[in-house]
Design an enzyme around this catalytic site. Structure first.
Site, PDB file in Angstrom:
ATOM      1  CG  ASN A  10      54.589  38.344  47.024  1.00 36.45           C
ATOM      2  OD1 ASN A  10      55.125  37.272  47.435  1.00 36.45           O
ATOM      3  ND2 ASN A  10      54.007  39.156  47.698  1.00 36.45           N
ATOM      4  NE  ARG A  96      57.212  40.643  50.025  1.00 35.96           N
ATOM      5  CZ  ARG A  96      56.306  40.548  50.973  1.00 35.96           C
ATOM      6  NH1 ARG A  96      54.906  40.362  50.462  1.00 35.96           N
ATOM      7  NH2 ARG A  96      56.548  40.976  51.933  1.00 35.96           N
ATOM      8  CG  HIS A 184      56.518  43.018  56.571  1.00 39.35           C
ATOM      9  ND1 HIS A 184      56.410  42.571  58.076  1.00 39.35           N
ATOM     10  CD2 HIS A 184      55.831  41.957  55.929  1.00 39.35           C
ATOM     11  CE1 HIS A 184      55.237  41.205  57.885  1.00 39.35           C
ATOM     12  NE2 HIS A 184      55.012  41.183  56.723  1.00 39.35           N
ATOM     13  CG  LEU A 212      49.426  45.890  62.568  1.00 40.19           C
ATOM     14  CD1 LEU A 212      48.629  46.813  63.500  1.00 40.19           C
ATOM     15  CD2 LEU A 212      50.850  45.052  63.178  1.00 40.19           C
ATOM     16  N   GLY A 331      46.497  44.881  56.115  1.00 37.26           N
ATOM     17  CA  GLY A 331      45.086  44.483  55.969  1.00 37.26           C
ATOM     18  C   GLY A 331      44.311  44.894  57.400  1.00 37.26           C
ATOM     19  CG  ASN A 335      41.069  47.232  55.716  1.00 39.60           C
ATOM     20  OD1 ASN A 335      40.491  48.068  55.021  1.00 39.60           O
ATOM     21  ND2 ASN A 335      41.796  46.262  55.158  1.00 39.60           N
TER      22      ASN A 335
HETATM   23  P1  AMP Z   1      47.229  41.259  54.705  1.00 37.58           P
HETATM   24  O1  AMP Z   1      48.148  40.063  54.736  1.00 37.58           O
HETATM   25  O2  AMP Z   1      47.811  42.374  54.771  1.00 37.58           O
HETATM   26  O3  AMP Z   1      46.286  41.175  53.492  1.00 37.58           O
HETATM   27  O4  AMP Z   1      45.957  41.420  55.868  1.00 37.58           O
HETATM   28  C1  AMP Z   1      45.222  40.266  56.027  1.00 37.58           C
HETATM   29  C2  AMP Z   1      44.607  40.336  57.378  1.00 37.58           C
HETATM   30  O5  AMP Z   1      44.066  41.717  57.367  1.00 37.58           O
HETATM   31  C3  AMP Z   1      43.440  39.248  57.757  1.00 37.58           C
HETATM   32  O6  AMP Z   1      43.664  39.069  59.080  1.00 37.58           O
HETATM   33  C4  AMP Z   1      42.223  40.070  57.489  1.00 37.58           C
HETATM   34  O7  AMP Z   1      41.209  39.580  58.269  1.00 37.58           O
HETATM   35  C5  AMP Z   1      42.533  41.369  57.937  1.00 37.58           C
HETATM   36  N1  AMP Z   1      41.765  42.447  57.515  1.00 37.58           N
HETATM   37  C6  AMP Z   1      41.305  42.769  56.221  1.00 37.58           C
HETATM   38  N2  AMP Z   1      40.211  43.734  56.316  1.00 37.58           N
HETATM   39  C7  AMP Z   1      39.760  44.112  57.575  1.00 37.58           C
HETATM   40  C8  AMP Z   1      38.958  44.576  58.400  1.00 37.58           C
HETATM   41  N3  AMP Z   1      38.009  45.289  57.737  1.00 37.58           N
HETATM   42  N4  AMP Z   1      38.800  44.519  59.920  1.00 37.58           N
HETATM   43  C9  AMP Z   1      39.605  43.592  60.304  1.00 37.58           C
HETATM   44  N5  AMP Z   1      40.522  42.840  59.930  1.00 37.58           N
HETATM   45  C10 AMP Z   1      40.618  42.994  58.489  1.00 37.58           C
END
Ligand code: AMP
Length: 403
Positions: A10, A96, A184, A212, A331, A335
């Site tokens: 990717n 990707r 996505h 998200l 992310g 989370n």
């Molecule tokens: P991704 O692009 O899917 O890897 O997601 C990245 C985003 O997920 C970033 O804005 C991170 O701050 C957010 N993220 C990851 N873990 C957490 C968490 N425990 N609480 C809030 N945001 C999170």
């Protein structure tokens, strides 16, 4: 015999994510062997990798020449993988690719003609597509014998009804490919597949998936098929993201160019790299940082993020004629219990009742038993979708060779 291995790649503007899968023949799922990424390619590069499911993650600063571009970054990643799997050699490499245009509605084997078609689509995704293609060229050089497979982020959405595939522009633009593609798709395909296994009735119903992450979008899925997405012609539309603005009145572009004298490239960079959570907060594109920052600018950025998701949820539910499930992934979706809580607050009118205890532990089902629509958290896995495509296209090629 050396076991068949698939490498998935990717390639982003300054990053290269990779994973290695065992794709032994037969019906079994591809099995993850190793995963990692090279960040800050062309700057001060860094490598992170987990070389087997049981081993701890390693991180390493790289020299500039170890990752000056995608080719050297790939060579460095392969060198690290070889320390763990000296015998492994990828017989298929899955990529990707962000844009598959109007025609690619499934993964394809990369041929010269496919490569040319993907190059022609670069103006549709100027920020992503050239890097994806650089990843393919690097892999072709590293594994000239291997099958190269392109997996498109747009493919899952290609069956959108026309009314959701178009803009209110003169007709000629539709024919030129100016359409609502949606992105996505690999993530939505994974979630849809999971749903089919764990909740087949929901899979057949009306589902909104909220992916998200740093990039963010939502998708309305009816009976396993995408019918609408918040992203459109490019991955800029829809929800605000880490650094991207999301939906915006096109009149803002005229204002910036005509009144402020910005060049169109400056406006593009502002929308892609300086807006979204970063632009609004002036602090960070990272949700964790914003959640920890107790200042009004961070609150406002989060308020806007949540508001737009709730607004889109209503629109997508209308497109579906109702809502049977809302699924969070990415992310933030996987989370952040706070963001999920705020999205679902006061949404009983649409059938959503959040179970706060289950939400606090990010359980798979986070709705109460009285909730009309189910709320779920399903961690996404785009790499596995690519590895599955590698396995099936390799098997198809073997079958054709045997005929
Ligand atoms: P991704 O692009 O899917 O890897 O997601 C990245 C985003 O997920 C970033 O804005 C991170 O701050 C957010 N993220 C990851 N873990 C957490 C968490 N425990 N609480 C809030 N945001 C999170």
């Amino acid at each position: 015999m050396v076991r068949p291995v698939a490498l998935t790649l990717n390639a982003g503007s300054s990053s290269l994510k990779f994973s290695l899968y065992d794709i032994a023949q037969g019906p079994a799922e591809p099995t993850l062997m190793a995963v990692g990424q090279v960040d800050s390619i062309g700057g001060k590069p860094k490598l992170k990798a987990t070389l087997s499911p049981a081993s701890p993650a390693i991180t390493r600063e790289l020299t500039a020449s170890e990752a000056s571009n995608h080719t050297s970054a790939l060579a460095t990643a392969l060198g690290v993988l070889r320390t763990q799997y000296p015998e492994a050699r990828a017989c298929v490499v899955g990529h990707r690719v962000v844009h598959g245009g109007p025609h690619f509605s499934a993964p394809v084997v990369v041929t010269e003609a496919v490569m040319n078609e993907m190059r022609d689509l670069s103006p549709f995704a100027p920020i992503h597509q050239p890097h994806n293609l650089a990843g393919i060229e690097a892999a072709q050089a590293a594994f000239p014998e291997a099958l190269q497979v392109a997996c498109f982020d747009t493919a899952f959405h290609r069956a959108h009804p026309k009314v959701n595939d178009t803009f209110a522009l003169p007709r000629e633009y539709y024919d030129k490919g100016v359409r609502r593609y949606g992105f996505h798709g690999l993530s939505y395909e994974y979630i849809t597949g999971e749903l089919k296994t764990i909740a087949p009735l929901l899979h057949d119903g009306r589902v909104v998936v909220a992916h998200l992450g740093n990039g963010a979008s939502m998708c309305a899925i009816l009976g396993g098929r995408s019918v609408a997405s918040t992203m459109g012609f490019t991955a800029l539309d829809g929800l605000p993201m880490g650094t991207r603005c999301g939906q915006i009145d096109p009149g803002v572009i005229f204002y910036m160019v005509q009144q402020e004298g910005k060049t169109i490239d400056e406006v593009r960079d502002l929308f892609y790299y300086k807006s979204g959570l970063l632009g609004m907060s002036g602090i960070s594109n990272d949700m964790r940082t914003l959640e920890a920052a107790d200042v009004p600018e961070a609150h406002e950025a989060i308020d806007y993020f949540v508001f737009r998701i709730r607004r889109e949820l209503g629109g997508l539910a209308a497109a579906l004629g109702g809502l049977d499930a809302l699924i969070f992934c990415g992310g933030i979706g996987e989370n952040s219990r706070k963001i999920r809580r705020r999205i679902c607050e006061g949404m009983s009118w649409i059938g959503l009742e959040l179970d706060h205890d289950q939400n606090d532990v990010s359980a798979r089902v986070i709705s109460t038993e009285f909730s009309r629509a189910r709320i779920m958290v399903i961690p996404t896995n785009e790499e596995l979708v690519i590895a599955r495509a590698c396995k099936s296209l390799l098997a198809r090629q073997h079958a054709q060779a045997a005929e």
